[in-house]
Scaffold this active site. Structure first.
Site, PDB file in Angstrom:
ATOM      1  N   LYS A 209       0.783  -1.182  -0.028  1.00  0.00           N
ATOM      2  CA  LYS A 209      -0.083   0.009   0.190  1.00  0.00           C
ATOM      3  C   LYS A 209       1.024   1.113   0.145  1.00  0.00           C
ATOM      4  O   LYS A 209       0.746   2.119  -0.760  1.00  0.00           O
ATOM      5  CB  LYS A 209      -0.869  -0.196   1.261  1.00  0.00           C
ATOM      6  CG  LYS A 209      -1.849   1.211   1.383  1.00  0.00           C
ATOM      7  CD  LYS A 209      -2.820   0.916   2.390  1.00  0.00           C
ATOM      8  CE  LYS A 209      -3.800   2.036   2.787  1.00  0.00           C
ATOM      9  NZ  LYS A 209      -4.533   1.896   3.716  1.00  0.00           N
ATOM     10  N   GLU A 215      10.634  -4.843   4.430  1.00  0.00           N
ATOM     11  CA  GLU A 215      10.802  -6.075   4.100  1.00  0.00           C
ATOM     12  C   GLU A 215      10.192  -6.098   2.839  1.00  0.00           C
ATOM     13  O   GLU A 215      11.073  -6.918   1.931  1.00  0.00           O
ATOM     14  CB  GLU A 215       9.971  -6.944   4.932  1.00  0.00           C
ATOM     15  CG  GLU A 215      10.022  -7.129   6.442  1.00  0.00           C
ATOM     16  CD  GLU A 215       9.367  -6.244   7.335  1.00  0.00           C
ATOM     17  OE1 GLU A 215       9.012  -5.134   6.556  1.00  0.00           O
ATOM     18  OE2 GLU A 215       9.299  -6.320   8.429  1.00  0.00           O
ATOM     19  N   GLY A 270      -4.941  -2.260   4.984  1.00  0.00           N
ATOM     20  CA  GLY A 270      -4.229  -3.491   4.622  1.00  0.00           C
ATOM     21  C   GLY A 270      -4.968  -4.663   4.733  1.00  0.00           C
ATOM     22  O   GLY A 270      -5.004  -5.627   3.930  1.00  0.00           O
ATOM     23  N   ARG A 271      -5.498  -4.965   6.271  1.00  0.00           N
ATOM     24  CA  ARG A 271      -6.064  -6.190   6.464  1.00  0.00           C
ATOM     25  C   ARG A 271      -7.339  -6.353   5.981  1.00  0.00           C
ATOM     26  O   ARG A 271      -7.895  -7.608   6.058  1.00  0.00           O
ATOM     27  CB  ARG A 271      -5.747  -6.400   7.944  1.00  0.00           C
ATOM     28  CG  ARG A 271      -6.657  -5.494   8.965  1.00  0.00           C
ATOM     29  CD  ARG A 271      -6.126  -5.525  10.285  1.00  0.00           C
ATOM     30  NE  ARG A 271      -6.534  -4.465  10.967  1.00  0.00           N
ATOM     31  CZ  ARG A 271      -5.970  -3.217  10.987  1.00  0.00           C
ATOM     32  NH1 ARG A 271      -5.072  -2.922  10.361  1.00  0.00           N
ATOM     33  NH2 ARG A 271      -6.474  -2.266  11.760  1.00  0.00           N
ATOM     34  N   GLU A 356      -4.832  -7.208  15.199  1.00  0.00           N
ATOM     35  CA  GLU A 356      -4.549  -5.987  14.709  1.00  0.00           C
ATOM     36  C   GLU A 356      -5.647  -4.887  14.758  1.00  0.00           C
ATOM     37  O   GLU A 356      -5.390  -3.567  14.824  1.00  0.00           O
ATOM     38  CB  GLU A 356      -3.997  -6.018  13.184  1.00  0.00           C
ATOM     39  CG  GLU A 356      -3.038  -4.915  12.807  1.00  0.00           C
ATOM     40  CD  GLU A 356      -2.120  -4.884  11.632  1.00  0.00           C
ATOM     41  OE1 GLU A 356      -2.152  -5.949  10.841  1.00  0.00           O
ATOM     42  OE2 GLU A 356      -1.992  -3.832  11.071  1.00  0.00           O
ATOM     43  N   HIS A 387      -4.419 -34.060  17.484  1.00  0.00           N
ATOM     44  CA  HIS A 387      -3.309 -34.669  17.930  1.00  0.00           C
ATOM     45  C   HIS A 387      -2.408 -33.838  18.536  1.00  0.00           C
ATOM     46  O   HIS A 387      -1.055 -34.310  18.719  1.00  0.00           O
ATOM     47  CB  HIS A 387      -2.814 -35.519  16.698  1.00  0.00           C
ATOM     48  CG  HIS A 387      -3.514 -36.540  16.174  1.00  0.00           C
ATOM     49  ND1 HIS A 387      -3.726 -37.913  16.670  1.00  0.00           N
ATOM     50  CD2 HIS A 387      -4.771 -36.169  15.449  1.00  0.00           C
ATOM     51  CE1 HIS A 387      -4.850 -38.306  16.060  1.00  0.00           C
ATOM     52  NE2 HIS A 387      -5.315 -37.482  15.298  1.00  0.00           N
ATOM     53  N   LYS A 515       7.341  -0.415  12.207  1.00  0.00           N
ATOM     54  CA  LYS A 515       7.872  -0.073  10.682  1.00  0.00           C
ATOM     55  C   LYS A 515       9.003   1.152  11.190  1.00  0.00           C
ATOM     56  O   LYS A 515       9.830   1.059  10.725  1.00  0.00           O
ATOM     57  CB  LYS A 515       6.791   0.461   9.841  1.00  0.00           C
ATOM     58  CG  LYS A 515       5.920  -0.564   9.502  1.00  0.00           C
ATOM     59  CD  LYS A 515       4.926   0.045   8.145  1.00  0.00           C
ATOM     60  CE  LYS A 515       3.941  -1.201   7.674  1.00  0.00           C
ATOM     61  NZ  LYS A 515       3.424  -0.681   6.664  1.00  0.00           N
TER      62      LYS A 515
END
Ligand code: G6Q
Length: 553
Positions: A209, A215, A270-271, A356, A387, A515
């Site tokens: 965005k 990263e 973003g999410r 978030e 399990h 960030k």
């Protein structure tokens, strides 16, 4: 800063608190025994989803109180604000209009005096043309070959949604195409993928965005350098790199032509962005028609959310039940258990969406809350979890509300397997609710021939307290439409919880902090001198890394 009273000071909050004291010792199995229609009374079907919420620690009275609570926090008016494009993200002064991205009815949605729908449709159209050209082979790499690998480089909201959907809908993917999602800056993520792909047949989608995320930019730069080295010419970039962003200038500076950029807008969080051009890897992999089915499923849920009465409304009910547990029972986590392996990444996706959005301790007015808000979200595909960590659910010390998400049918014709999945899901929610009391356990042990002192020793270990609450969500088969519906269900559930707690679910200052500090220690790592500028732990760790890194080099 105290402008408004906290909701915890209201009469209805107090009533819920008292009601919790009354219900706390009540066993769900007794509620089932008292009401033979409990399933019918506490389950609803809408948008091709069935929600069975009967295995929860609640009664009709609880629901009535929760409805009054929703009315007190003016939920209906907040839903209208969301859908009308008002600035519901108050700290960033933005609307949160993911519903516009999937507004299949195409009715105008006005933000700052402008209808956003023409822009949304224009980008969808560009996505369609681009996806078609990659899929039908018209879009070729620099050396003239068809594209076979789609590598999405992005992180957080620019990764988790598309990665989860691409995995879930893999059955629909184009037979020539394979998708990869690179998010982590650790070179073993990108490095590993670069060893598997042919640069001549690879398309990189750089999804960011802001186009400033450390990263993503570092991974994108490395991928770009690798491609140029492999193909021997920087003109190859135009055929192998596209960008998805809101930041045209930064995309151009990076070296991607704006004609190869797909736009979205600051009112897309973003999410909440997989419905926008951030969904490009999805539309390329499964085709635009299927992508639009995903949008249609979400739109269906949007309409249900906006119109259904509070206690017949899937996201509202699920949210109120969660608030009931977090704020009144004091639960601190919630587990998501898909009994549908294609939803393998759904718990990780929900971790971001929920935590978030709701991981906040200050209300919209700036007051610090005096009640618990967001639980820790975790989970894994159901059978695998059985399990492993289910031990904690069955005999641990926490109340852990659970969502069982169950496909009735699978895409694969292996009915024996599907019966095993279904029986496990139902058996687990039943066992978590019923438990096994002392008497029954004793009888079991006696039947096994265990008696006397050995029986007394074994008994406490083999009792199951039960009364663990769960929802079960059933759907026929995970089609794009159903997946869209399911995602939108959780998105709106989060919004309702935010209204109940009075917090803004659309900002993320904690992530922004990450960030901002991301590059602060880079210079310290890159000089040979001993560090003493930070706290002693950070200095110690830096110096230890440098000493050992040098000794390895
Ligand atoms: C999402 C968050 C965060 C964001 C990533 C990537 O709601 O804000 O997860 O999506 O940090 O940001 P960019 O897309 O700007 O690279």
């Amino acid at each position: 800063m105290f402008m408004n009273k906290l909701i915890s000071q209201s009469h209805i909050w107090n009533s819920l608190k008292n009601h919790q004291k009354y219900l706390a010792p009540v066993q769900m199995k007794d509620l089932f025994a008292l009401d033979e229609h409990r399933y019918e009374n506490f389950s609803i079907e809408a948008c091709d989803l069935l929600l069975d919420y009967s295995k929860n620690r609640l009664t009709k009275d609880t629901l009535n109180l929760l409805q009054q609570f929703a009315e007190k926090v003016e939920l209906n008016s907040w839903v209208k604000k969301l859908f009308n494009g008002e600035l519901v993200n108050n700290t960033e002064r933005r609307a949160a209009l993911h519903i516009a991205l999937r507004n299949r009815s195409n009715t105008p949605i006005i933000v700052n005096g402008k209808d956003v729908m023409p822009g949304v449709n224009e980008v969808l159209d560009r996505m369609r043309k681009f996806s078609n050209s990659v899929r039908d082979g018209n879009w070729r790499g620099y050396t003239g070959k068809h594209i076979e690998n789609i590598v999405n480089i992005g992180i957080g909201g620019s990764d988790l949604g598309p990665a989860m959907v691409a995995r879930a809908l893999r059955i629909y993917q184009h037979p020539r195409l394979q998708s990869y999602f690179v998010s982590n800056v650790d070179n073993s993520h990108l490095g590993d993928i670069l060893t598997k792909i042919n640069p001549e047949t690879t398309l990189f989608i750089i999804a960011s965005k802001t186009f400033t995320t450390q990263e993503t930019i570092l991974n994108a730069q490395t991928a770009r350098r690798w491609l140029i080295e492999q193909l021997g010419n920087d003109e190859a970039v135009a055929k192998h790199f596209v960008a998805v962003s809101t930041a045209t200038k930064k995309v151009t500076e990076f070296g991607i032509d704006p004609v190869n950029m797909f736009e979205f807008w600051d009112w897309v969080g973003g999410r909440y962005s997989l419905w926008s051009a951030i969904g490009l890897p999805i539309s390329v992999m499964i085709g635009m028609e299927r992508f639009e089915e995903l949008l249609a499923g979400a739109h269906k849920l949007d309409q249900h959310f906006a119109t259904a009465p509070l206690l017949k409304n899937l996201p509202v009910l699920m949210a109120l039940i969660d608030v009931w547990y977090s704020s009144f029972f004091g639960t601190t986590s919630q587990v998501i258990l898909p009994y549908d392996y294609t939803l393998k990444l759904f718990p990780a996706y929900l971790q971001q969406l929920v935590m978030e959005s709701l991981g906040k301790r200050v209300t919209r007015d700036g007051n610090i809350v005096d009640y618990a808000t967001c639980p820790v979200i975790w989970g894994a595909p159901g059978n695998n979890g059985q399990h492993a960590f289910y031990q904690l659910l069955h005999q641990g010390t926490h109340i852990i509300p659970t969502d069982f998400i169950v496909a009735i049918e699978s895409h694969y014709d292996l009915s024996e397997h599907q019966d095993a999945v279904l029986s496990n899901a139902l058996a687990q929610s039943h066992a978590l609710m019923m438990g096994r009391n002392l008497e029954k356990t004793k009888q079991n042990l006696l039947n096994m021939g265990i008696e006397g002192e050995e029986l007394s020793k074994q008994l406490p270990h083999r009792v199951f307290p039960g009364n663990q609450p769960s929802n079960t969500i059933l759907y026929k088969k995970l089609t794009p439409e159903i997946l869209g519906t399911l995602i939108a269900l959780y998105e709106h559930k989060v919004f309702v919880q935010s209204v109940c707690w009075g917090i803004n679910p659309f900002d993320q200052w904690g992530v922004e902090l990450g960030k901002n500090v991301a590059s602060t220690l880079l210079p310290a790592l890159r000089v040979d001198t001993h560090n003493n500028a930070h706290d002693s732990s950070t200095n110690g760790l830096l110096n230890y890394i440098k000493a050992h890194r040098h000794s390895v080099l």
